[in-house]
Design a protein around this motif. Structure first.
Motif, PDB file in Angstrom:
ATOM      1  N   MET A  11       0.901  -1.611  -0.163  1.00  0.00           N
ATOM      2  CA  MET A  11      -0.101   0.171  -0.538  1.00  0.00           C
ATOM      3  C   MET A  11       1.224   0.738   0.042  1.00  0.00           C
ATOM      4  O   MET A  11       1.078   2.439  -0.408  1.00  0.00           O
ATOM      5  N   ALA A  12       2.204   1.209   0.514  1.00  0.00           N
ATOM      6  CA  ALA A  12       3.085   2.973   0.811  1.00  0.00           C
ATOM      7  C   ALA A  12       3.721   2.962  -0.556  1.00  0.00           C
ATOM      8  O   ALA A  12       3.780   4.692  -1.155  1.00  0.00           O
ATOM      9  N   SER A  13       3.580   1.350  -1.477  1.00  0.00           N
ATOM     10  CA  SER A  13       4.737   1.668  -2.462  1.00  0.00           C
ATOM     11  C   SER A  13       3.214   2.117  -3.756  1.00  0.00           C
ATOM     12  O   SER A  13       3.783   2.945  -4.262  1.00  0.00           O
ATOM     13  N   VAL A  14       2.403   2.066  -3.604  1.00  0.00           N
ATOM     14  CA  VAL A  14       1.100   1.934  -4.337  1.00  0.00           C
ATOM     15  C   VAL A  14       0.825   3.850  -4.211  1.00  0.00           C
ATOM     16  O   VAL A  14       0.157   4.774  -5.001  1.00  0.00           O
ATOM     17  N   ASN A  15       0.902   4.587  -2.834  1.00  0.00           N
ATOM     18  CA  ASN A  15       0.078   5.263  -2.683  1.00  0.00           C
ATOM     19  C   ASN A  15       1.719   6.541  -3.282  1.00  0.00           C
ATOM     20  O   ASN A  15       0.611   7.471  -3.758  1.00  0.00           O
ATOM     21  N   PHE A  16       2.677   6.051  -3.068  1.00  0.00           N
ATOM     22  CA  PHE A  16       3.903   7.266  -3.399  1.00  0.00           C
ATOM     23  C   PHE A  16       3.615   7.199  -4.859  1.00  0.00           C
ATOM     24  O   PHE A  16       3.802   8.225  -4.922  1.00  0.00           O
ATOM     25  N   GLY A  17       4.132   5.943  -5.493  1.00  0.00           N
ATOM     26  CA  GLY A  17       3.815   6.377  -7.172  1.00  0.00           C
ATOM     27  C   GLY A  17       2.855   6.543  -7.250  1.00  0.00           C
ATOM     28  O   GLY A  17       3.111   7.301  -8.593  1.00  0.00           O
ATOM     29  N   SER A  18       1.490   6.340  -7.730  1.00  0.00           N
ATOM     30  CA  SER A  18       0.281   6.869  -7.437  1.00  0.00           C
ATOM     31  C   SER A  18       0.114   8.031  -7.492  1.00  0.00           C
ATOM     32  O   SER A  18      -0.159   9.070  -8.395  1.00  0.00           O
ATOM     33  N   MET A  19       0.768   8.933  -5.542  1.00  0.00           N
ATOM     34  CA  MET A  19       0.097  10.080  -5.995  1.00  0.00           C
ATOM     35  C   MET A  19       1.476  11.185  -6.904  1.00  0.00           C
ATOM     36  O   MET A  19       1.356  12.293  -7.177  1.00  0.00           O
ATOM     37  N   ILE A  20       3.021  10.808  -6.318  1.00  0.00           N
ATOM     38  CA  ILE A  20       4.205  11.265  -7.497  1.00  0.00           C
ATOM     39  C   ILE A  20       3.560  11.876  -8.741  1.00  0.00           C
ATOM     40  O   ILE A  20       3.740  12.487  -9.308  1.00  0.00           O
ATOM     41  N   GLN A  61     -15.970 -10.029  -7.336  1.00  0.00           N
ATOM     42  CA  GLN A  61     -15.765 -10.281  -8.631  1.00  0.00           C
ATOM     43  C   GLN A  61     -14.499 -10.846  -9.662  1.00  0.00           C
ATOM     44  O   GLN A  61     -13.973 -11.503  -9.318  1.00  0.00           O
ATOM     45  N   ILE A  62     -13.944  -9.425  -9.366  1.00  0.00           N
ATOM     46  CA  ILE A  62     -12.945  -8.632 -10.053  1.00  0.00           C
ATOM     47  C   ILE A  62     -11.814  -9.517  -9.875  1.00  0.00           C
ATOM     48  O   ILE A  62     -10.800  -9.963 -10.091  1.00  0.00           O
ATOM     49  N   GLY A  63     -11.594  -9.680  -7.888  1.00  0.00           N
ATOM     50  CA  GLY A  63     -10.184  -9.778  -7.451  1.00  0.00           C
ATOM     51  C   GLY A  63      -9.746  -8.913  -6.984  1.00  0.00           C
ATOM     52  O   GLY A  63      -9.229  -7.826  -7.864  1.00  0.00           O
ATOM     53  N   ALA A  64      -9.399  -8.386  -5.619  1.00  0.00           N
ATOM     54  CA  ALA A  64      -8.851  -6.929  -5.126  1.00  0.00           C
ATOM     55  C   ALA A  64      -7.306  -6.422  -5.972  1.00  0.00           C
ATOM     56  O   ALA A  64      -7.409  -5.751  -6.046  1.00  0.00           O
ATOM     57  N   LYS A  65      -6.498  -8.035  -5.571  1.00  0.00           N
ATOM     58  CA  LYS A  65      -5.092  -7.696  -6.156  1.00  0.00           C
ATOM     59  C   LYS A  65      -5.212  -7.917  -7.286  1.00  0.00           C
ATOM     60  O   LYS A  65      -4.374  -7.246  -7.675  1.00  0.00           O
ATOM     61  N   PHE A  66      -6.049  -8.389  -8.233  1.00  0.00           N
ATOM     62  CA  PHE A  66      -5.997  -8.357  -9.742  1.00  0.00           C
ATOM     63  C   PHE A  66      -5.844  -6.643 -10.188  1.00  0.00           C
ATOM     64  O   PHE A  66      -5.523  -6.280 -10.666  1.00  0.00           O
ATOM     65  N   MET A  74       6.964  -0.471  -9.982  1.00  0.00           N
ATOM     66  CA  MET A  74       6.263  -1.678  -8.872  1.00  0.00           C
ATOM     67  C   MET A  74       5.030  -2.323  -9.040  1.00  0.00           C
ATOM     68  O   MET A  74       4.610  -2.623  -8.160  1.00  0.00           O
ATOM     69  N   VAL A  75       5.054  -2.889 -10.561  1.00  0.00           N
ATOM     70  CA  VAL A  75       3.966  -3.618 -10.866  1.00  0.00           C
ATOM     71  C   VAL A  75       4.074  -5.230 -10.341  1.00  0.00           C
ATOM     72  O   VAL A  75       3.693  -5.568  -9.779  1.00  0.00           O
ATOM     73  N   PRO A  76       5.749  -5.650 -10.809  1.00  0.00           N
ATOM     74  CA  PRO A  76       5.918  -6.716 -11.076  1.00  0.00           C
ATOM     75  C   PRO A  76       6.295  -7.108  -9.396  1.00  0.00           C
ATOM     76  O   PRO A  76       6.134  -7.888  -9.115  1.00  0.00           O
ATOM     77  N   PHE A  77       6.711  -5.736  -8.404  1.00  0.00           N
ATOM     78  CA  PHE A  77       7.169  -5.840  -7.081  1.00  0.00           C
ATOM     79  C   PHE A  77       5.648  -5.755  -6.016  1.00  0.00           C
ATOM     80  O   PHE A  77       5.473  -7.068  -5.010  1.00  0.00           O
ATOM     81  N   ASN A  78       4.308  -5.729  -6.410  1.00  0.00           N
ATOM     82  CA  ASN A  78       3.330  -5.820  -5.761  1.00  0.00           C
ATOM     83  C   ASN A  78       2.308  -7.501  -6.440  1.00  0.00           C
ATOM     84  O   ASN A  78       2.208  -7.757  -5.478  1.00  0.00           O
TER      85      ASN A  78
END
Length: 456
Positions: A46-55, A102-107, A214-218
């Motif tokens: 979540m930290a990587s998602v927040n940081f990468g998306s907001m920057i 139905q979609i899957g949270a991780k996907f 960050m995609v393969p990392f997550n």
């Protein structure tokens, strides 16, 4: 010395069981609970998602409005480009929040990161498009797709965080907002510096590639969550009056941010003669206090949940003062100064932390109060509703703010944002006052009923 005899009626085994239970209870309360591996991996993800998306989101502020004007876009069109991001994000958040199970949270999160990173890279090549309608149309298309990806990632991130940390939602979200704040802090100055040093395309290409990494990392780090779909809907969630009021507060927050994103850079350049790089530094005054205040507010409101509404009122009043003195408001007859602008941005950033952090757990509480089932499906709908309302404000802020700036002035537009924040604080205060009066009446009625009850 007197010797106390044991009660003969109490069996020895029962006494030993009681002692064991007491020891176990004492032992269980002494050591602090440690995060499990699943929780730690979730926090990292979540930290990587927040940081990468907001920057990636925040790099546009210092230079894109100026570049768009050079390409033939008016101030209103620039506001529409920022606003279309919010509309697409709104639609995506509602749909994806409803079908997150139905979609899957991780996907959903990983796919959203991939789409957002690709759109950020593509946005870096738009300066090669012909000026006029073609450039403007491409900005709308790429920005809209980017918004859908961003909405998918953030909707899933909020829902998974609330699912894995059900008892510390505000604390965890407040701590994660440190990385959101870091993205907002580093994005504007880094984007402005890269734009001045290397041109239009480098900020988008570099930060888009960072998000793509960050995609393969997550994929490796993020845990999978299974859940059962729910039959509840957004409309039922909106039947609660408190939910509507809290959503309005979320709307005022995002409207203020969207307004500043679209108009602050041009105002600072025209009024104070600043360069794009210095405009990015000024925006630190907004994001740094938010970054510092969020974890403190999250911890406080988790420890004292009853204070959330009071914190919302205080944050709304602080935002009102900040926006009215940002210009400042024309009826105050105060001369504009750069130091005053920076200080008011800091006050607005602190007020955002006070108002934004308690809203998400408060909406979750409202959902459970009206009978929603506990689970990922409900959290997905709450996250989707939160994202949709946030995007509504992000759509309103740049467009209406841009129109007011174009026809009146930045000072009047900021004053309107302050009035919206004051209205939200006032409505929350009146609702809390009515609820308190209602509880007092119920207690008085119960006391009178007890007094009338015969003793025998």
């Amino acid at each position: 010395m007197l010797k106390m005899d044991q009660n003969p009626d109490l069996p020895t085994t029962e006494m030993s069981d009681n002692n064991t239970d007491n020891n176990t209870t004492a032992e269980s309360t002494d050591p602090p609970q440690r995060f499990t591996r699943k929780e730690i991996l979730t926090l990292i993800s979540m930290a990587s998602v927040n940081f990468g998306s907001m920057i990636c989101y925040s790099i546009l502020g210092p230079f894109f409005p100026t570049e768009a004007v050079k390409k033939g876009a008016s101030q209103t069109v620039v506001g529409l480009i920022f606003g279309c991001y919010a509309v697409s994000n709104l639609i995506g958040s509602l749909v994806l929040g409803k079908y997150i199970v139905q979609i899957g949270a991780k996907f959903m999160l990983i796919a959203g990161l991939f789409v957002s990173s690709c759109c950020t890279i593509i946005f870096g090549f738009l300066d090669r498009a012909p000026a006029g309608p073609i450039f403007i149309s491409l900005c709308f298309i790429v920005r809209s797709l980017d918004a859908v990806g961003f909405g998918a990632a953030m909707t899933s991130a909020f829902a998974m965080t609330a699912k894995i940390f059900p008892n510390n939602v505000a604390t965890v979200l407040g701590s994660l907002e440190i990385f959101t704040g870091l993205g907002l802090i580093l994005g504007p100055p880094l984007g402005g510096w890269l734009y001045q040093s290397f041109g239009y395309d480098v900020p988008f290409l570099s930060l888009g590639c960072l998000l793509l990494i960050m995609v393969p990392f997550n994929i490796y780090v993020l845990p999978s969550i299974e859940a059962v779909p729910s039959k509840d809907s957004f409309f039922r969630l909106l039947t609660h009056v408190k939910t509507i009021l809290v959503c309005y507060v979320v709307f005022t927050l995002s409207a203020g941010l969207g307004f500043l994103d679209a108009t602050l850079s041009l105002f600072a350049i025209n009024r104070f003669g600043l360069s794009n790089g210095y405009v990015g530094l000024i925006m630190l005054g907004l994001s740094l206090p938010y970054c510092l205040a969020s974890p403190l507010i999250g911890y406080f409101t988790d420890k004292y949940p009853a204070t959330r509404m009071a914190v919302l009122v205080t944050g709304g009043i602080a935002a009102t003062i900040g926006f009215c003195l940002l210009g400042p408001a024309p009826f105050l007859h105060i001369q504009s100064h750069l130091w005053l602008l920076v200080v008011m941005l800091g006050l607005i950033g602190f007020s955002l932390g006070m108002s934004a952090i308690p809203t998400f757990p408060e909406i979750i509480t409202c959902a459970y109060e009206i009978g929603f089932e506990e689970g990922l499906s409900t959290l997905g709908m709450v996250s989707g509703l939160f994202g949709a309302v946030w995007c509504t404000g992000m759509f309103y802020g740049p467009i209406v703010g841009g129109i007011i700036v174009q026809h009146l002035s930045f000072e009047w537009a900021a004053t309107v944002q302050g009035a919206l924040a004051f209205l939200g604080a006032f409505l929350i205060f009146m609702y809390s006052l009515c609820q308190r009066t209602k509880r007092q009446r119920v207690q008085e009625n119960n006391q009178q009923a007890d007094e009338r009850t015969p003793l025998l």
